[in-house]
Design an enzyme around this catalytic site. Sequence first.
Site, PDB file in Angstrom:
ATOM      1  N   SER A 109      -7.281   2.884   9.250  1.00  0.00           N
ATOM      2  CA  SER A 109      -7.920   2.894   7.776  1.00  0.00           C
ATOM      3  C   SER A 109      -7.315   2.248   6.624  1.00  0.00           C
ATOM      4  O   SER A 109      -7.702   1.241   6.079  1.00  0.00           O
ATOM      5  CB  SER A 109      -7.952   4.577   7.328  1.00  0.00           C
ATOM      6  N   HIS A 121       0.894  -1.063  -0.081  1.00  0.00           N
ATOM      7  CA  HIS A 121      -0.086  -0.042  -0.036  1.00  0.00           C
ATOM      8  C   HIS A 121       0.795   1.296  -0.007  1.00  0.00           C
ATOM      9  O   HIS A 121       2.150   1.276   0.757  1.00  0.00           O
ATOM     10  CB  HIS A 121      -0.895   0.028   1.319  1.00  0.00           C
TER      11      HIS A 121
HETATM   12  N1  URA Z   1      -5.402   6.606   2.791  1.00  0.00           N
HETATM   13  C1  URA Z   1      -6.394   5.714   3.453  1.00  0.00           C
HETATM   14  O1  URA Z   1      -6.635   4.695   2.801  1.00  0.00           O
HETATM   15  N2  URA Z   1      -6.869   6.132   4.661  1.00  0.00           N
HETATM   16  C2  URA Z   1      -6.469   7.318   5.477  1.00  0.00           C
HETATM   17  O2  URA Z   1      -7.255   7.686   6.218  1.00  0.00           O
HETATM   18  C3  URA Z   1      -5.522   8.131   4.390  1.00  0.00           C
HETATM   19  C4  URA Z   1      -4.931   7.679   3.503  1.00  0.00           C
END
Ligand code: URA
Length: 441
Positions: free
Chosen positions: A183, A82
């Site tokens: 998140s 990610h």
């Molecule tokens: N990317 C995400 O997936 N969530 C966030 O809160 C910030 C960046």
Amino acid sequence: MNMRDIIIAKRDRQSLTDEQISFFVKGVTDGVIPDYQTSALLMAIVLNGMDDREMTTLTLEMASSGKQMDLSYIEGVAVDKHSTGGVGDKITPVLLPLIASFGVEVVKLSGRGLGFTGGTVDKFESIKGFNVEVDTNDFRQYVEKSGMVISGQTPDLAPADKILYALRDVTGTVDSIPLIASSIMSKKIAGGAKGIVLDVTCGSGAFMKDYDMAKELAEAMIRIGKLAGRKTVAVITNMDEPLGRFCGNILEMQEVLNTVTGKGEDDVVEVVTELAYHLITIAGKDAGMSPEVLRSEIKARLSDGSCYEKYKLLISSQGGELDPYGAPVYVDRPFDCMHVNSPDAGYVQSIRTDLIGQASVLLGAGRLKKTDTIDYGAGIGFFAKVGDRVERGDSLCALYQGENSVIPEERLFDAMDLILEAYEVGPEKPVKKPSILGVVT
Ligand code: URA
């Protein structure tokens, strides 16, 4: 249990219990908590933080708020990557075929671009015929065919995060390490990964503007990963200038083609090599190579055709068109419609990457709202990067648009103004930051 007491507890700096967090996430998912209460709690978390246990519980509750993917059919450890986002970030389209050439199988769920950061799904969609809406039930078939699949985020994956993120976006509650960390990690965990490699971008074009903040976010995600039983590594990368030479969808995919055929820019190659190294190692596909040998083998596969072969396989297996020479066929053709020239002579000191991202959105390469359409051919090419010498009148950047689109003139001029504001040119040659700022394990 009720939301008012939970909000008051966090307002008064208490640690929330697992039950309280679970009550909150379930209520959000079921739509029974009004937005004003959710927003109040989010703001209390922004102001008063969360400890590791709270963050991990929030992550796992969000991860289990929808469907969780089972990747047990993947050979070895299922890994995922990610990035916290940036400008010119074309890492995923290079990374997937590169690690596939080592036998690492990947299911990659990616987002569309919103705001000034580009989205991997949009980049792949700039290839004619490429299908980014793969049904989750078909993932296995794709993995068996090419070793990899890339698809847009499914709505049923971590739905609590989607609801919370939309509210955070409009309530000034995005910038919070516990909220960002939970998140991101919730989506990775729901996606079925057992090993997670995070590219935590740092600088003017990233969420985290300085190294200490980026490290704090990286460490928070690693602690969550550890408590959740996922092996997690974070690579902190420089986003104080755009990555590579281009931003914009087709332009970046053209740069991807250069990279998978051994002609990549140094910064792109450095970042992709470091991320590939950790993914291959965590997946257990390093074949006992020492770190030095593995890193040089990764670089070799960018130039010996192995990565390129896998790249073509990825494109063709998802319906993308390749021309008779093996190059992707794009949905449009970018052409340079204006150059931005340096008003001064000197060395490029810095490039405000957020302003570059905004300029790119103005040109049509990104979206301000989810419903905006994009010009796949639009974007910016960077002739001068940090440390480069420029003379007065030299071209700093070229602005591109697609042949099928027309950019209103005032947008072109606004983009040009942003770029001029972004570039700082001064007399001394600056010390260039490395592409990899740190690795947190
Ligand atoms: N990317 C995400 O997936 N969530 C966030 O809160 C910030 C960046």
